[in-house]
Design an enzyme around this catalytic site. Structure first.
Site, PDB file in Angstrom:
ATOM      1  N   ASP A  26      37.597  39.124  39.194  1.00 57.24           N
ATOM      2  CA  ASP A  26      37.436  39.000  37.637  1.00 57.24           C
ATOM      3  C   ASP A  26      38.479  38.138  36.979  1.00 57.24           C
ATOM      4  O   ASP A  26      39.397  37.914  37.364  1.00 57.24           O
ATOM      5  CB  ASP A  26      37.822  40.502  37.039  1.00 57.24           C
ATOM      6  CG  ASP A  26      37.068  40.724  35.883  1.00 57.24           C
ATOM      7  OD1 ASP A  26      36.221  40.075  35.433  1.00 57.24           O
ATOM      8  OD2 ASP A  26      37.522  41.927  35.070  1.00 57.24           O
ATOM      9  N   GLY A  27      37.847  37.674  35.897  1.00 57.80           N
ATOM     10  CA  GLY A  27      38.740  36.801  35.101  1.00 57.80           C
ATOM     11  C   GLY A  27      38.317  35.085  34.926  1.00 57.80           C
ATOM     12  O   GLY A  27      39.221  34.224  34.392  1.00 57.80           O
ATOM     13  N   ASN A  28      37.021  34.984  35.688  1.00 56.62           N
ATOM     14  CA  ASN A  28      36.671  33.628  35.619  1.00 56.62           C
ATOM     15  C   ASN A  28      36.524  32.981  34.167  1.00 56.62           C
ATOM     16  O   ASN A  28      36.997  31.939  33.985  1.00 56.62           O
ATOM     17  CB  ASN A  28      35.337  33.476  36.250  1.00 56.62           C
ATOM     18  CG  ASN A  28      35.455  33.611  37.831  1.00 56.62           C
ATOM     19  OD1 ASN A  28      36.505  33.758  38.277  1.00 56.62           O
ATOM     20  ND2 ASN A  28      34.109  33.733  38.306  1.00 56.62           N
ATOM     21  N   GLY A  29      35.925  33.963  33.114  1.00 55.40           N
ATOM     22  CA  GLY A  29      35.530  33.505  32.003  1.00 55.40           C
ATOM     23  C   GLY A  29      36.835  33.299  31.220  1.00 55.40           C
ATOM     24  O   GLY A  29      36.906  32.324  30.480  1.00 55.40           O
ATOM     25  N   HIS A  43      33.591  30.144  36.851  1.00 54.15           N
ATOM     26  CA  HIS A  43      32.862  30.524  37.881  1.00 54.15           C
ATOM     27  C   HIS A  43      32.807  29.536  38.996  1.00 54.15           C
ATOM     28  O   HIS A  43      32.918  29.731  40.030  1.00 54.15           O
ATOM     29  CB  HIS A  43      31.390  30.921  37.560  1.00 54.15           C
ATOM     30  CG  HIS A  43      31.188  32.042  36.644  1.00 54.15           C
ATOM     31  ND1 HIS A  43      32.038  33.337  36.628  1.00 54.15           N
ATOM     32  CD2 HIS A  43      30.317  32.215  35.423  1.00 54.15           C
ATOM     33  CE1 HIS A  43      31.789  34.169  35.343  1.00 54.15           C
ATOM     34  NE2 HIS A  43      30.720  33.382  34.823  1.00 54.15           N
ATOM     35  N   TRP A  75      23.475  41.819  34.519  1.00 57.50           N
ATOM     36  CA  TRP A  75      22.318  41.168  33.908  1.00 57.50           C
ATOM     37  C   TRP A  75      22.251  41.317  32.416  1.00 57.50           C
ATOM     38  O   TRP A  75      21.609  40.466  31.865  1.00 57.50           O
ATOM     39  CB  TRP A  75      21.049  41.951  34.408  1.00 57.50           C
ATOM     40  CG  TRP A  75      20.879  42.104  35.834  1.00 57.50           C
ATOM     41  CD1 TRP A  75      21.163  42.977  36.615  1.00 57.50           C
ATOM     42  CD2 TRP A  75      20.405  40.851  36.588  1.00 57.50           C
ATOM     43  NE1 TRP A  75      20.722  42.401  38.009  1.00 57.50           N
ATOM     44  CE2 TRP A  75      20.269  41.415  37.889  1.00 57.50           C
ATOM     45  CE3 TRP A  75      19.720  39.434  36.110  1.00 57.50           C
ATOM     46  CZ2 TRP A  75      19.570  40.523  38.751  1.00 57.50           C
ATOM     47  CZ3 TRP A  75      18.933  38.758  37.344  1.00 57.50           C
ATOM     48  CH2 TRP A  75      19.268  39.250  38.509  1.00 57.50           C
ATOM     49  N   ARG A  77      24.550  39.902  30.740  1.00 58.44           N
ATOM     50  CA  ARG A  77      25.077  38.739  30.055  1.00 58.44           C
ATOM     51  C   ARG A  77      24.228  37.850  29.538  1.00 58.44           C
ATOM     52  O   ARG A  77      22.881  37.997  29.934  1.00 58.44           O
ATOM     53  CB  ARG A  77      25.982  38.044  31.232  1.00 58.44           C
ATOM     54  CG  ARG A  77      27.203  38.960  31.638  1.00 58.44           C
ATOM     55  CD  ARG A  77      28.128  38.087  32.414  1.00 58.44           C
ATOM     56  NE  ARG A  77      29.223  38.992  32.771  1.00 58.44           N
ATOM     57  CZ  ARG A  77      30.579  38.702  33.269  1.00 58.44           C
ATOM     58  NH1 ARG A  77      30.694  37.212  33.571  1.00 58.44           N
ATOM     59  NH2 ARG A  77      31.512  39.642  33.332  1.00 58.44           N
ATOM     60  N   LEU A 137      35.286  37.775  61.383  1.00 59.44           N
ATOM     61  CA  LEU A 137      35.405  38.291  59.956  1.00 59.44           C
ATOM     62  C   LEU A 137      33.783  38.579  59.760  1.00 59.44           C
ATOM     63  O   LEU A 137      33.044  37.849  59.858  1.00 59.44           O
ATOM     64  CB  LEU A 137      35.945  37.311  59.081  1.00 59.44           C
ATOM     65  CG  LEU A 137      36.009  37.871  57.595  1.00 59.44           C
ATOM     66  CD1 LEU A 137      36.853  39.112  57.423  1.00 59.44           C
ATOM     67  CD2 LEU A 137      36.379  36.927  56.654  1.00 59.44           C
ATOM     68  N   ARG A 197      39.814  48.980  36.381  1.00 60.81           N
ATOM     69  CA  ARG A 197      38.657  49.985  36.578  1.00 60.81           C
ATOM     70  C   ARG A 197      37.832  49.442  37.576  1.00 60.81           C
ATOM     71  O   ARG A 197      38.148  48.372  38.175  1.00 60.81           O
ATOM     72  CB  ARG A 197      37.478  49.841  35.281  1.00 60.81           C
ATOM     73  CG  ARG A 197      37.436  48.665  34.635  1.00 60.81           C
ATOM     74  CD  ARG A 197      36.630  48.594  33.430  1.00 60.81           C
ATOM     75  NE  ARG A 197      36.362  47.160  32.818  1.00 60.81           N
ATOM     76  CZ  ARG A 197      36.822  46.957  31.839  1.00 60.81           C
ATOM     77  NH1 ARG A 197      37.433  47.668  30.961  1.00 60.81           N
ATOM     78  NH2 ARG A 197      36.447  45.582  31.582  1.00 60.81           N
ATOM     79  N   SER A 199      34.403  49.723  37.804  1.00 63.36           N
ATOM     80  CA  SER A 199      33.150  48.647  37.300  1.00 63.36           C
ATOM     81  C   SER A 199      32.036  49.019  38.326  1.00 63.36           C
ATOM     82  O   SER A 199      31.311  48.064  38.505  1.00 63.36           O
ATOM     83  CB  SER A 199      33.386  47.322  37.221  1.00 63.36           C
ATOM     84  OG  SER A 199      34.382  47.124  36.053  1.00 63.36           O
ATOM     85  N   GLU A 210      43.621  52.180  48.888  1.00 60.51           N
ATOM     86  CA  GLU A 210      44.672  51.624  48.398  1.00 60.51           C
ATOM     87  C   GLU A 210      44.327  50.623  47.078  1.00 60.51           C
ATOM     88  O   GLU A 210      43.639  49.700  47.719  1.00 60.51           O
ATOM     89  CB  GLU A 210      45.860  51.099  49.129  1.00 60.51           C
ATOM     90  CG  GLU A 210      46.297  52.027  50.227  1.00 60.51           C
ATOM     91  CD  GLU A 210      47.090  53.339  49.533  1.00 60.51           C
ATOM     92  OE1 GLU A 210      47.854  53.086  48.517  1.00 60.51           O
ATOM     93  OE2 GLU A 210      47.083  54.268  50.250  1.00 60.51           O
TER      94      GLU A 210
HETATM   95  C1  IPE Z   1      32.877  43.263  37.634  1.00 59.13           C
HETATM   96  O1  IPE Z   1      33.404  42.320  36.581  1.00 59.13           O
HETATM   97  C2  IPE Z   1      31.891  42.617  38.512  1.00 59.13           C
HETATM   98  C3  IPE Z   1      32.267  41.268  39.175  1.00 59.13           C
HETATM   99  C4  IPE Z   1      33.357  40.907  39.356  1.00 59.13           C
HETATM  100  C5  IPE Z   1      31.249  40.812  39.791  1.00 59.13           C
HETATM  101  P1  IPE Z   1      33.109  42.389  35.165  1.00 59.13           P
HETATM  102  O2  IPE Z   1      33.812  41.429  34.428  1.00 59.13           O
HETATM  103  O3  IPE Z   1      31.708  42.173  34.888  1.00 59.13           O
HETATM  104  O4  IPE Z   1      33.401  43.913  34.920  1.00 59.13           O
HETATM  105  P2  IPE Z   1      33.523  45.014  33.359  1.00 59.13           P
HETATM  106  O5  IPE Z   1      32.173  44.927  32.886  1.00 59.13           O
HETATM  107  O6  IPE Z   1      34.193  44.105  32.501  1.00 59.13           O
HETATM  108  O7  IPE Z   1      34.209  45.987  34.084  1.00 59.13           O
HETATM  109  C1  IPE Z   2      34.149  37.667  36.947  1.00 59.41           C
HETATM  110  O1  IPE Z   2      34.408  36.806  35.923  1.00 59.41           O
HETATM  111  C2  IPE Z   2      32.745  36.885  37.590  1.00 59.41           C
HETATM  112  C3  IPE Z   2      31.495  38.056  37.360  1.00 59.41           C
HETATM  113  C4  IPE Z   2      31.643  38.835  36.844  1.00 59.41           C
HETATM  114  C5  IPE Z   2      30.368  37.181  37.828  1.00 59.41           C
HETATM  115  P1  IPE Z   2      34.172  37.421  34.627  1.00 59.41           P
HETATM  116  O2  IPE Z   2      32.994  36.305  34.250  1.00 59.41           O
HETATM  117  O3  IPE Z   2      33.825  38.515  34.111  1.00 59.41           O
HETATM  118  O4  IPE Z   2      35.280  36.806  33.550  1.00 59.41           O
HETATM  119  P2  IPE Z   2      35.988  37.456  32.390  1.00 59.41           P
HETATM  120  O5  IPE Z   2      36.204  38.784  32.528  1.00 59.41           O
HETATM  121  O6  IPE Z   2      35.064  37.335  31.513  1.00 59.41           O
HETATM  122  O7  IPE Z   2      37.222  36.550  32.144  1.00 59.41           O
HETATM  123 MG    MG Z   3      35.059  40.333  33.544  1.00 63.41          MG
END
Ligand code: IPE
Ligand code: IPE
Ligand code: MG
Length: 250
Positions: A26-29, A43, A75, A77, A137, A197, A199, A210
């Site tokens: 998480d956190g690409n955006g 991404h 979906w 998004r 792996l 969380r 998710s 853990e």
């Molecule tokens: C969870 O990330 C799903 C993936 C990393 C693929 P999200 O960024 O979509 O999670 P929420 O909706 O903020 O909990």
């Molecule tokens: C996780 O990064 C990648 C996917 C859910 C596909 P996000 O796209 O959720 O990045 P943030 O949380 O908005 O930074």
């Molecule tokens: Mg996210």
């Protein structure tokens, strides 16, 4: 029914290196927005992190690496982000599968494939077939995956398989139908990006895992960040319901 057949399927031997690592990437955006780039640039960059993590896990002899790439909720998004992610997934599969195969890595996709286009489904099947006999792996990609979907699809298939039996089902009856039936349960769960969380990731399988949360954004999750997660895991005491004293006597 064995002593330990409830709550976790198998009590893993305590090992220095987790056998199964599950990751919410998480956190690409946010990584992209910090740089005034479109979200999708994050991404794209995140794929590099995946490539590097796979390499690290193979090197450490981790048996299972499971990555959450797209949730059943993603979906929701904007359409252009969803189609970018599908395209990126397709490209990465095409580009990486031969390299995975050369490195003895087995690739498996879990999730509901019914919403993917035919071309993507074919590419997934071909990639799985090419790598299915590999013994290094196991890399599992969770795409259009949801923990509740998984438990329900397993329950439905279990019921259909047992239609003329009247019985109370056990965990052992259900688990063969779960999407990750081939793997031990995750030892270490990592979530980058600061949210604390699950998710709707592997709900059943995380019962005794853990948890490790880091504020590091996925594209910044480098070797050092991964080593910090492993080091944190190595300091945990996994008791599986028992007492500390029982563990030191065993
Ligand atoms: C969870 O990330 C799903 C993936 C990393 C693929 P999200 O960024 O979509 O999670 P929420 O909706 O903020 O909990
Ligand atoms: C996780 O990064 C990648 C996917 C859910 C596909 P996000 O796209 O959720 O990045 P943030 O949380 O908005 O930074
Ligand atoms: Mg996210």
């Amino acid at each position: 029914m064995g002593l330990f057949s409830s709550s976790t399927q198998t009590i893993p031997a305590l090992a220095e290196i987790p056998q199964h690592i599950a990751v919410i990437m998480d956190g690409n955006g946010r990584w992209a927005r910090k740089r005034f780039l479109p979200r999708v640039a994050g991404h794209k960059r995140g794929v590099e992190t995946v490539r590097n993590l796979v390499k690290q896990c193979a090197k450490l002899n981790v048996k299972f690496l499971t990555l959450f790439a797209f949730s059943s909720e993603n979906w929701r998004r904007p359409d252009d982000e969803v189609s970018f992610l599908m395209g990126l997934f397709m490209d990465a599969l095409k580009r990486e599968v031969v390299k995975l195969h050369e490195n003895n890595i087995r690739l498996i996709l879990i999730g509901d494939r019914s919403r993917f286009n035919d071309e993507l489904v074919k590419q997934i099947e071909a990639s799985e077939q090419l790598t299915e006999k590999n013994t290094g792996l196991t890399l599992t990609i969770a795409a259009n995956y949801g923990g509740r979907w998984d438990i329900l699809q397993a329950t439905n298939r279990m019921i259909v398989a047992n239609l003329n039996k009247s019985k109370d089902f056990t965990e052992d009856d259900l688990t063969p139908y779960l999407a990750m039936h081939y793997a031990t349960e995750p030892d270490l769960f990592i979530r980058t990006g600061g949210e604390k969380r699950v998710s709707n990731f592997l709900l059943w399988q995380l019962a005794y895992t853990e948890f490790y949360f880091t504020d590091t954004l996925w594209p910044d999750f480098d070797d050092k960040a991964f080593q910090a997660a492993i080091a944190s895991y190595q300091q945990r005491e996994r008791r599986f319901g028992r007492t500390s004293e029982q563990l030191s006597n065993a």
